[in-house]
Structure formats: C-alpha cells, structure tokens
Motif scaffolding. Structure first.
Motif, short mmCIF file in Angstrom:
data_model
loop_
_atom_site.label_atom_id
_atom_site.label_comp_id
_atom_site.label_asym_id
_atom_site.label_seq_id
_atom_site.Cartn_x
_atom_site.Cartn_y
_atom_site.Cartn_z
N HIS A 265 40.31 38.75 32.91
CA HIS A 265 41.09 39.76 31.79
C HIS A 265 41.54 40.97 31.94
O HIS A 265 42.23 41.52 31.38
CB HIS A 265 41.54 38.84 30.40
N LEU A 266 40.18 41.66 32.24
CA LEU A 266 40.56 42.76 31.81
C LEU A 266 40.66 43.83 33.32
O LEU A 266 41.51 44.62 33.51
CB LEU A 266 38.62 43.69 32.11
N VAL A 267 40.85 43.44 34.49
CA VAL A 267 41.45 43.81 35.60
C VAL A 267 43.23 43.35 35.52
O VAL A 267 43.66 44.56 35.13
CB VAL A 267 41.25 42.05 36.94
N GLY A 272 47.74 46.56 34.41
CA GLY A 272 49.10 46.66 34.41
C GLY A 272 49.16 48.24 33.14
O GLY A 272 50.19 48.62 33.86
N GLY A 273 48.08 48.76 33.11
CA GLY A 273 48.28 49.95 32.31
C GLY A 273 47.94 50.78 33.09
O GLY A 273 49.22 52.05 33.43
N LEU A 274 47.78 50.73 35.20
CA LEU A 274 47.87 51.69 36.04
C LEU A 274 49.20 51.28 36.74
O LEU A 274 50.28 52.83 37.16
CB LEU A 274 46.83 51.62 36.66
N ALA A 402 30.43 43.79 39.30
CA ALA A 402 31.69 43.71 38.20
C ALA A 402 31.89 44.86 37.71
O ALA A 402 32.66 45.73 37.69
CB ALA A 402 31.05 43.33 36.49
N VAL A 403 31.23 45.97 37.37
CA VAL A 403 30.80 47.76 37.11
C VAL A 403 31.83 47.92 38.31
O VAL A 403 32.17 48.74 37.70
CB VAL A 403 29.35 47.94 36.25
N VAL A 404 31.18 47.95 39.60
CA VAL A 404 31.02 48.80 40.82
C VAL A 404 32.81 48.37 40.75
O VAL A 404 33.84 49.01 41.40
CB VAL A 404 30.84 48.05 41.93
N TYR A 405 33.47 47.38 40.94
CA TYR A 405 34.41 46.29 40.42
C TYR A 405 35.38 47.22 40.18
O TYR A 405 36.86 47.96 40.45
CB TYR A 405 34.57 44.90 40.77
N ILE A 406 35.26 47.89 38.62
CA ILE A 406 35.90 47.59 37.42
C ILE A 406 35.90 49.39 37.56
O ILE A 406 37.99 49.88 37.54
CB ILE A 406 35.91 47.30 36.18
N ALA A 407 35.02 49.94 38.12
CA ALA A 407 35.44 51.56 38.09
C ALA A 407 36.03 52.13 39.92
O ALA A 407 36.24 52.73 39.32
CB ALA A 407 33.42 51.89 38.62
#
Length: 460
Positions: A265-267, A272-274, A402-407
């Motif tokens: 959901h964070l993705v 959406g934000g970007l 997850a940290v690497v992906y989201i970052a």
C-alpha cells in the motif's frame, strides 16, 4: 485459576497419523473450499472496482484507492497477525482438550486485535488530517480520508480467522471475502445509478470491511460453541499463555507481515505522490488483476500453515520437509503457466473490464504478475520457516528488501515511470524468496527443527 483448567484436559482425538499424501490432498481440499469463495470474490471485486472507475473516472478512482491504501497501510502496520499466534499456541491445547489454555490464547489474541485497532484509528485520523496535502488530497478530501481511516479498526481482527483455521473450517472462511465484495458491489451499483460522489463510494467500501468483520466474528463464536470449546469461557478471564516466547512470536509475525503487506500500500501512495492519482490508479488496478490471477494458488498458504503446525506438534519434522517440497513444485508449475497467460491476455482483459482508459496498465501488470509468480514459487518457504521457530529472522529478510526497494522509488520512478516500480517489485520479491530459502536451508543444516531458540514449542 478457572475450574475448567485441569478438568478440561484430556487425551483429545487419537487419530492415526495421516500420510504426507493425505495431508497434501487435505490442503488442496481446503484451498479448494477457499477458492470457491475467493473466485466469487475476485470477480465481484473487479466488478465493484470497475463500477467505481466508471462512476468516478481515473482521477476519482485514483484518489479513492490512495485513501483505501492509506487505511489498509495503517491496518497492516498496527495489526498483529494474531491468527498465527492462535495456530502456533492453540493447536497443542486443542489436541489435548485443555480448554483453559485454549481460551487464554483466544482472549490474548482478541486483546491484541482490539488494542491494535484502536491505535490504528487514532493514528489514521490524525495522519490523514496532518499529511493529507502531502498525499495530494484537497482540503475537502482529507476529512473524508480521516473518516475512512476509522475502518482500520475492523481490518485488524485476525483472532477469529485463526480460530476458524485452527478448527479446520475453511468452508466457512470461504464466504468472508465474498461478503465484503458483495456489499461493496451492491453499494457501488447504487452509487453509480445515483451519480454519487467520492464520499458515498468511500462509505460503501468501509461498510464492506465492517460487514466482513462482523460475519467473521459471529461465525467463529458459533463454531467454538458448536464444538463445546466455550465451556467456562469468560471474556475478561486470564490472558497469560502458559508457554514461552509468546510475545516474541507475536511481535515477530506482526513485523514480518507489516513489512510484507503494508509496503504494498505504501508503494501505491508513493506512486501517487510522485506521478499523480491516474498513475496510482493504473498501478492499483494492475496489482489487483495480478493478485486475482495468482489467488487460486496462493490459497494454499492458509491451508498449509495449520498442517505444518499439527505436524510440528506431532513431532513429524521429516514429513514437514516433504510436504513443503511438494507444495513448492505444485505452485511453481501453476505460477509459470499463469505468467504466460497474463502476458497474452492482460491488455484485452483490462480494456474489457475496466474500460479503454485502463489498457495502459497492461505493461505494469506484467511486472506485477511476474512478482506474484516468484511469490508462488517460494510459497511454502515462509510458513515453514515460521513454524520451525524463525519468525524473527524472516522480519530481517523482508525489512532489508523493502527498505532498498522503497528507498529507490523516489529516484527511479520520476525518471522511468511505472516500469521502474514494476521492475523493482520483481527484484525485491526475488530477494525475499532467496532470503527465505537461505533461512530454511540454514535451519535444515543445523538440524534443530522445532527446537529453535526463537520459539520453543509449547510444552505438553
């Protein structure tokens, strides 16, 4: 101590040990029961999403899915996977009819659900009002998001789910997802006919979540009563479970699921934000179709976990390994077939169901289906690792990936668009699968089985 504590202890059902083949067939049977309800749910879910899309348009649906993702993110972050605690610590008391111990597990997990639900509502309402502008919501949309965040309370209930899985009532569980989707479909149909606005559709989606929660709770209580497991039960009785490592296990499974599910959901929120609500809608729709395609095989997981726990309680570690291998081979073959089918039929399916404006999601959906297939290939690894007592180690695997992906998303998505998010999802999923495989091989090499220091099995 309750009077039933000692008196309720018995020998339980002394049934002949089932073979791996029989257990495998039982898993397929239980997964088939879930599939009956989920198949209806997959179709109905696409239906109410399609109706919402046609009523609100791409931008309107984008705002709705971002608000829904926000609420689900909160629910996943604060939610204890209490159904796993019910299985891990309730299987042995149930087998020996120790009702007081079993009821302690139920009370403990329900308390976790209530506490996490309250925290989710408080954080959700405040977060929507404070960070609404950063998420792209207007001054009129932020209060709607705050109100919708209250539904996070009903997203945290997992104890009734664990009870029904423990009692092998997968036929009952099959109806739950369908209840949510049918309520939403009926409401969205009414909204479409009335030309309703965003607020109405948010209310309908929230009512679906509430209906699913009520149905699950009522059925779980009824089933426990039917099997005479509520004898002497008190809602406000003792909650301390007489086994070591309960809190450690509960926190580990909570964090593992939080990282594994919440970042989905964070993705959506980051995309959406970007890129804007329209791109968020394409990402969400592609992900929903990919999940629907993979759902039939993924249903093996909730059917597999109770069987692994039972085998562990019975001390049959060798059969656990054999069962894991058989499930992995089955899921791998089906997963690769699904990937091939989605590659050919993805775009026509999206255009037919969602409308011409959503055909652009076909490309990103291929990446999302590929990630889902990797999840299918590695499907039995995580349940096996957790059952053997390494729940804490799985957290670190998911956190790292997850940290690497989201970052990386804020750097890659603005430049390469949704393709970067899709390719990153595949890489992150593959890293998690390799990490789980490494943990499992390490556990096997150590030969410790269920004697893990992370989570010793409950004493007999």
């Amino acid at each position: 101590m309750n009077a039933e504590s000692d008196g309720a202890e018995g020998d339980g059902d002394e049934r002949p040990a089932a073979s791996v083949g029989a257990i495998f067939r039982r898993i397929l049977g239980n997964a088939g029961k879930l599939l009956g309800g989920r198949a209806v749910n997959a179709v109905v879910s696409l239906g109410y999403t399609a109706v919402t899309a046609r009523a609100l348009g791409v931008d309107g649906l984008g705002v709705l899915v971002m608000i829904n993702a926000f609420a689900q993110l909160l629910g996943d972050v604060v939610k204890f996977q209490s159904w796993q605690t019910v299985l891990q610590y309730g299987a042995e008391p149930l087998a020996h009819r120790r009702l007081d111990d079993l009821q302690r597990v139920v009370r403990f997990t329900m308390l976790l659900d209530i506490a996490s639900g309250v925290i989710g509502v408080i954080v959700g309402v405040a977060g929507a009002l404070i960070f609404g502008p950063q998420l792209g919501w207007t001054a009129a949309q932020a209060p709607l998001a705050a109100a919708y965040a209250a539904s996070a309370f009903f997203m945290t209930a997992a104890a009734p789910l664990g009870v029904l899985r423990l009692l092998d009532r997968f036929d009952v569980l099959a109806t739950n997802a369908a209840v949510i989707s049918l309520v939403r479909l009926a409401g969205c149909g009414l909204g479409f006919a009335l030309h309703a606005d965003l607020a109405f559709f948010l209310l309908v989606w929230a009512l679906g979540t509430i209906a699913g929660y009520v149905q699950l709770l009522v059925v779980a209580v009824r089933e426990m009563r039917r099997q005479d497991l509520l004898h002497g039960f008190r809602w406000f009785g003792p909650v301390q479970i007489r086994a070591e490592g309960v809190w450690r296990f509960a926190w580990a499974t909570n964090l593992n699921a939080t990282v594994g599910v919440a970042f989905t959901h964070l993705v959506t929120l980051i995309v959406g934000g970007l890129l804007g609500p329209s791109e968020a809608a394409l990402w969400r729709v592609g992900r929903q179709v990919a999940d629907a395609i993979a759902k039939p095989v993924r249903l093996l997981t909730p059917a597999l976990y109770p069987e692994l726990v039972r085998l562990m309680v019975e001390g049959r570690e060798h059969e656990m390994w054999r069962l894991t291998g058989r499930i992995a081979l089955t899921a791998s073959g089906v997963g690769l077939l699904l990937l091939a089918v989605s590659g050919f039929a993805g775009a026509p399916l999206l255009q037919l169901v969602m409308g011409p404006g959503f055909a652009a999601a076909a490309g990103i959906m291929t990446w999302q289906v590929a990630a889902a297939v990797i999840n299918l290939i590695s499907l039995p690894l995580e349940p096996m690792v957790i059952t053997l007592g390494k729940a804490g180690a799985t957290v670190w695997v998911r956190v790292a990936a997850a940290v690497v992906y989201i970052a990386a998303l804020p750097f890659l998505v603005p430049r390469y668009g949704l393709t970067a998010a899709g390719a990153g999802l595949v890489a992150s999923t593959a890293a998690i699968a390799l990490g789980m495989f490494w943990l499992l091989m390490q556990q096997r090499a150590e030969g410790r089985g269920g004697k893990s220091l992370d989570h010793p099995p409950p004493p007999r």
